[in-house]
Write an enzyme that holds these catalytic residues in place. Structure first.
Site, PDB file in Angstrom:
ATOM      1  N   HIS A 102       0.825  -1.216   0.000  1.00 13.23           N
ATOM      2  CA  HIS A 102       0.000   0.000   0.000  1.00 13.23           C
ATOM      3  C   HIS A 102       0.857   1.264   0.000  1.00 13.23           C
ATOM      4  O   HIS A 102       0.373   2.352  -0.342  1.00 13.23           O
ATOM      5  CB  HIS A 102      -0.926  -0.002   1.224  1.00 13.23           C
ATOM      6  CG  HIS A 102      -2.311   0.476   0.923  1.00 13.23           C
ATOM      7  ND1 HIS A 102      -2.571   1.546   0.089  1.00 13.23           N
ATOM      8  CD2 HIS A 102      -3.518   0.039   1.345  1.00 13.23           C
ATOM      9  CE1 HIS A 102      -3.882   1.746   0.022  1.00 13.23           C
ATOM     10  NE2 HIS A 102      -4.470   0.838   0.759  1.00 13.23           N
ATOM     11  N   ALA A 103       2.119   1.159   0.358  1.00 12.51           N
ATOM     12  CA  ALA A 103       3.010   2.324   0.280  1.00 12.51           C
ATOM     13  C   ALA A 103       3.253   2.738  -1.157  1.00 12.51           C
ATOM     14  O   ALA A 103       3.683   3.862  -1.429  1.00 12.51           O
ATOM     15  CB  ALA A 103       4.338   2.021   0.964  1.00 12.51           C
TER      16      ALA A 103
END
Length: 469
Positions: A142-143
């Site tokens: 998700h980064a």
């Protein structure tokens, strides 16, 4: 001169939130028909073709470089040793190669962490599904992506025709440059020095927002409040195990209901989700009197003033009407509540979450998350929210992955301590694909939930037809 590619505070927060139990990657399960491929399927060809398509795309070939002592958010740098064999793998589905075997295998893969020493993504090409199908199971941290940007990355691997070039061939982006330890420390010191001024700058608009929220609450037009959710069996401390359930519903039926009731696609999706959750909990004898509360991610990509960062999201809270038996009444309540929630959300400002996330301290944030999990705090305070529900618009036309026609595309998001269930839906070529992922100990069989989605959509459609003059 090429600039350093520093993670935004929001992107970096997904790194700091991660623990062995709370993994912060997003997954996608793509069912493929290899009979449309211009040449006969072989794993070696698919792997080399993926390599060709992603080797110049920074989102696929960059890795993390930590700031010494964790004094600031990391930067992205090019992985000079990028090797496609470290990212695209081959598996055969155990016999008899059906849905149950696929769900079990992909749940196991979803529970494995990504290697932070490499670019933060992996794919498994799974052979032997349903006799003649193959499956691509992907993971991206998700980064590096949110729902919309993750969907856009598919365009580097997909085409509109079996033998066409991908929708996005090549990349206009450049890798950020690497830097020495002294430069990184100097940048961290500068960031620390300006942080108090940034905080002061944000205080005034935040205070105005609080005042507006209080006013909306008095008028009854505020969005649902966090910490007001009832407790369910999937609201507690999670483990690192996962379970997966998949379902399909008709986009045509959803649009027909939307048109007949003057609501939105998202209203219908949330109302059907509420009905499915109500049925699931009722079957288990666990249906609470109060409505379940969902966090609904909202893309702010179009309105954000920030050029950097992979995640351009905010969120609103929505009651799902699980305390309402009639599906049409639930939808009507949902539409009115969502209208108020959107107006409230729009008053907050597109970049508020990103602005405040800049203050996430790497070491402190990570220690706090681990202490929260170790002390099982999610079971000791009021429930913040019951689950996350995301609605991601997908391609309205058929797509081909390496020449194989995409038959279904199921998105799967992360789960959190206190909210051990995530439901994500994506539209594609006339269908809506529902992906549910949960902590296995909290929800061992998500099929018991997702099988209610088609049933609840049919109930809602019938109720709308019966109400029509």
């Amino acid at each position: 001169m090429t600039l350093m590619d520093r993670l935004s505070g929001l992107d970096a927060s997904f790194l700091y939130l991660e623990t062995p139990a709370q993994l912060m990657h997003v997954c996608g399960l793509i069912v493929l028909d290899p009979s449309t491929m211009p040449t006969a399927y072989s794993f070696e060809h698919v792997q080399s073709e993926i390599d060709r398509r992603v080797k110049d795309v920074p989102a696929f070939t960059r890795k993390l470089r930590r700031v010494p002592l964790g004094l600031d958010h990391p930067i992205w740098v090019r992985d000079k040793g990028f090797d496609i064999e470290r990212h695209v793998h081959r598996l055969a589905l155990p016999q008899p190669g059906g849905y149950r075997e696929l769900a079990a295998l992909t749940a196991h893969l979803a529970a494995l962490p990504l290697d932070r020493s490499r670019p933060l993504w992996e794919m498994w090409i799974i052979e032997g599904y349903d006799d003649d199908k193959i499956v691509c199971f992907s993971k991206m941290h998700h980064a590096t992506v949110d729902g919309v940007s993750g969907s856009n990355l598919i365009s580097h691997l997909c085409a509109l025709e079996p033998d066409a070039e991908p929708l996005a061939l090549g990349s206009q982006q450049q890798h950020g440059r690497d830097a020495g330890s002294r430069e990184l420390l100097a940048r961290a010191a500068l960031s620390a020095a300006t942080r108090p001024l940034d905080a002061v700058r944000l205080l005034a608009p935040s205070a105005k927002l609080v005042t507006k929220t209080v006013g909306r609450a008095r008028e009854g037009t505020a969005m649902a409040a966090p910490f007001s959710a009832p407790r369910t069996s999937f609201n507690g401390t999670i483990t690192g195990h996962r379970s997966i359930g998949l379902a399909d519903v008709s986009l045509e039926d959803i649009k027909a209901i939307k048109k007949a009731t003057g609501t939105t696609v998202n209203d219908v999706v949330l109302a059907v989700s509420g009905g499915a959750l109500r049925a699931y909990l009722d079957e288990r004898g666990e249906l609470p009197d109060a409505s379940l509360l969902a966090t609904v991610p909202v893309s702010v990509r179009e309105s954000s003033r920030r050029s950097g960062g992979a995640n351009k999201v905010s969120a609103l809270f929505a009651k799902l009407g699980t305390d309402v038996e009639d599906p049409l009444e639930r939808l009507q309540q949902m539409a009115e509540a969502n209208k108020n929630a959107k107006e409230h959300h729009n008053a907050i400002g597109a970049d508020s979450l990103q602005d405040w996330a800049q203050f996430a301290a790497p070491r402190t944030f990570g220690l706090a998350v681990r202490a929260y999990a170790g002390l099982r705090m999610a079971e000791k305070h009021p429930v913040v929210h019951n689950l996350v529900i995301s609605n991601v618009p997908g391609p309205p036309v058929p797509l081909y992955f390496m020449g194989a026609r995409i038959e279904a595309l199921y998105p799967l998001g992360p789960v959190f301590h206190g909210a051990g269930l995530n439901i994500t839906v994506m539209s594609h070529d006339g269908a809506v694909h529902v992906g549910a992922i949960a902590c296995r100990e909290s929800m061992p069989d998500p099929d018991a939930l997702v099988r209610h989605f088609p049933e609840e959509l049919a109930r809602l459609k019938k109720a709308v037809e019966n109400a029509s003059p």
